[in-house]
Design a protein around this motif. Structure first.
Motif, short mmCIF file in Angstrom:
data_model
loop_
_atom_site.label_atom_id
_atom_site.label_comp_id
_atom_site.label_asym_id
_atom_site.label_seq_id
_atom_site.Cartn_x
_atom_site.Cartn_y
_atom_site.Cartn_z
N GLU A 133 0.93 -1.29 0.02
CA GLU A 133 -0.19 0.03 -0.18
C GLU A 133 0.90 1.18 0.10
O GLU A 133 2.00 1.22 0.50
CB GLU A 133 -0.89 0.14 1.20
N VAL A 134 0.34 2.25 -0.64
CA VAL A 134 0.92 3.66 -0.53
C VAL A 134 -0.14 4.49 -0.18
O VAL A 134 -1.16 4.46 -0.93
CB VAL A 134 1.65 4.09 -1.86
N VAL A 135 -0.13 5.17 1.09
CA VAL A 135 -0.82 6.23 1.55
C VAL A 135 -0.27 7.51 1.81
O VAL A 135 1.04 7.53 1.73
CB VAL A 135 -1.47 5.66 2.70
N HIS A 136 -1.03 8.44 1.75
CA HIS A 136 -0.65 9.91 1.88
C HIS A 136 -1.65 10.46 2.86
O HIS A 136 -2.80 9.87 3.28
CB HIS A 136 -0.76 10.65 0.68
N ILE A 137 -1.18 11.46 3.35
CA ILE A 137 -2.02 12.18 4.33
C ILE A 137 -2.74 13.47 3.70
O ILE A 137 -1.99 14.18 3.10
CB ILE A 137 -1.50 12.90 5.61
N ASP A 138 -4.13 13.36 3.56
CA ASP A 138 -4.68 14.66 2.93
C ASP A 138 -4.18 15.98 3.75
O ASP A 138 -4.30 16.19 5.08
CB ASP A 138 -6.28 14.75 2.89
N MET A 139 -3.95 16.99 2.74
CA MET A 139 -3.60 18.33 3.24
C MET A 139 -4.44 19.43 2.59
O MET A 139 -4.87 19.21 1.55
CB MET A 139 -2.00 18.45 3.19
N TYR A 140 -4.79 20.41 3.30
CA TYR A 140 -5.77 21.47 2.72
C TYR A 140 -5.04 22.72 2.87
O TYR A 140 -5.88 23.68 2.45
CB TYR A 140 -6.98 21.27 3.73
N GLY A 141 -3.86 23.20 2.95
CA GLY A 141 -3.30 24.23 2.93
C GLY A 141 -2.61 24.27 1.31
O GLY A 141 -2.68 23.62 0.36
N LYS A 142 -1.61 25.49 1.19
CA LYS A 142 -0.86 25.53 0.05
C LYS A 142 0.28 24.54 -0.23
O LYS A 142 0.73 24.20 -1.20
CB LYS A 142 -0.57 26.92 -0.20
#
Length: 165
Positions: A133-142
């Motif tokens: 699996e390859v996962v990422h953390i959703d981010m909401y800034g620039k």
């Protein structure tokens, strides 16, 4: 009243998780990874790379956790990854095919190897291809990236929450 190390009531627990660091070389980050690995109750910390600064410069952030947190140092991650083939190999990296961390389903009956990457270049493509699996953390800034220690902390929290008894 604020609790101290001696008065907190956290339940000690060890999780079947190994944290593999692909060429993480910043001494303060290494010290902080020792600290978070201990705090999250993982089995072992593994650093892969040629110039891993285990020593005095990292002890400011490790707060002595390197004295009792099991760890290893290996020059190459490629051969090491093969020895963890029976684990759930989970890479924490933003790629065009990575999935959000919150969608990750950890198998309770299989140990986890969480792989994190270099501060500037992330996890190498060869290692990513070996992962389940390859996962990422959703981010909401620039900004499109996060410090390896903060990202690792978030991922370990999410994974241990699925495994805790």
């Amino acid at each position: 009243m604020q609790l101290t190390h001696y008065t907190s009531h956290f339940k000690q627990q060890q999780f079947p998780i190994v944290l593999i660091c692909d060429n993480v070389t910043n001494a303060p980050n290494i010290g902080s990874l020792f600290r978070i690995a201990d705090a999250m109750g993982i089995e072992k910390l593994i650093f892969c790379g040629e110039n891993i600064p285990i020593g005095r410069r990292m002890t400011k952030t490790s707060r002595s956790t390197e004295k009792y947190m099991p760890y290893e140092v290996h020059e190459s991650i490629a051969s090491l990854i093969e020895s963890y083939a029976s684990y759930q190999l989970i890479a924490l990296e933003i790629t065009d095919e990575s999935k959000p961390l919150e969608t990750l389903k950890v198998e309770n009956n299989k140990p986890v190897a969480l792989i994190v990457g270099n501060e500037n270049f992330g996890i190498s493509d060869g290692v990513l291809k070996q992962c389940n699996e390859v996962v990422h953390i959703d981010m909401y800034g620039k900004n499109s990236s996060m410090n390896v220690v903060q990202a690792t902390s978030i991922a370990l929290y999410a994974i241990t929450n699925q495994l805790k008894s």
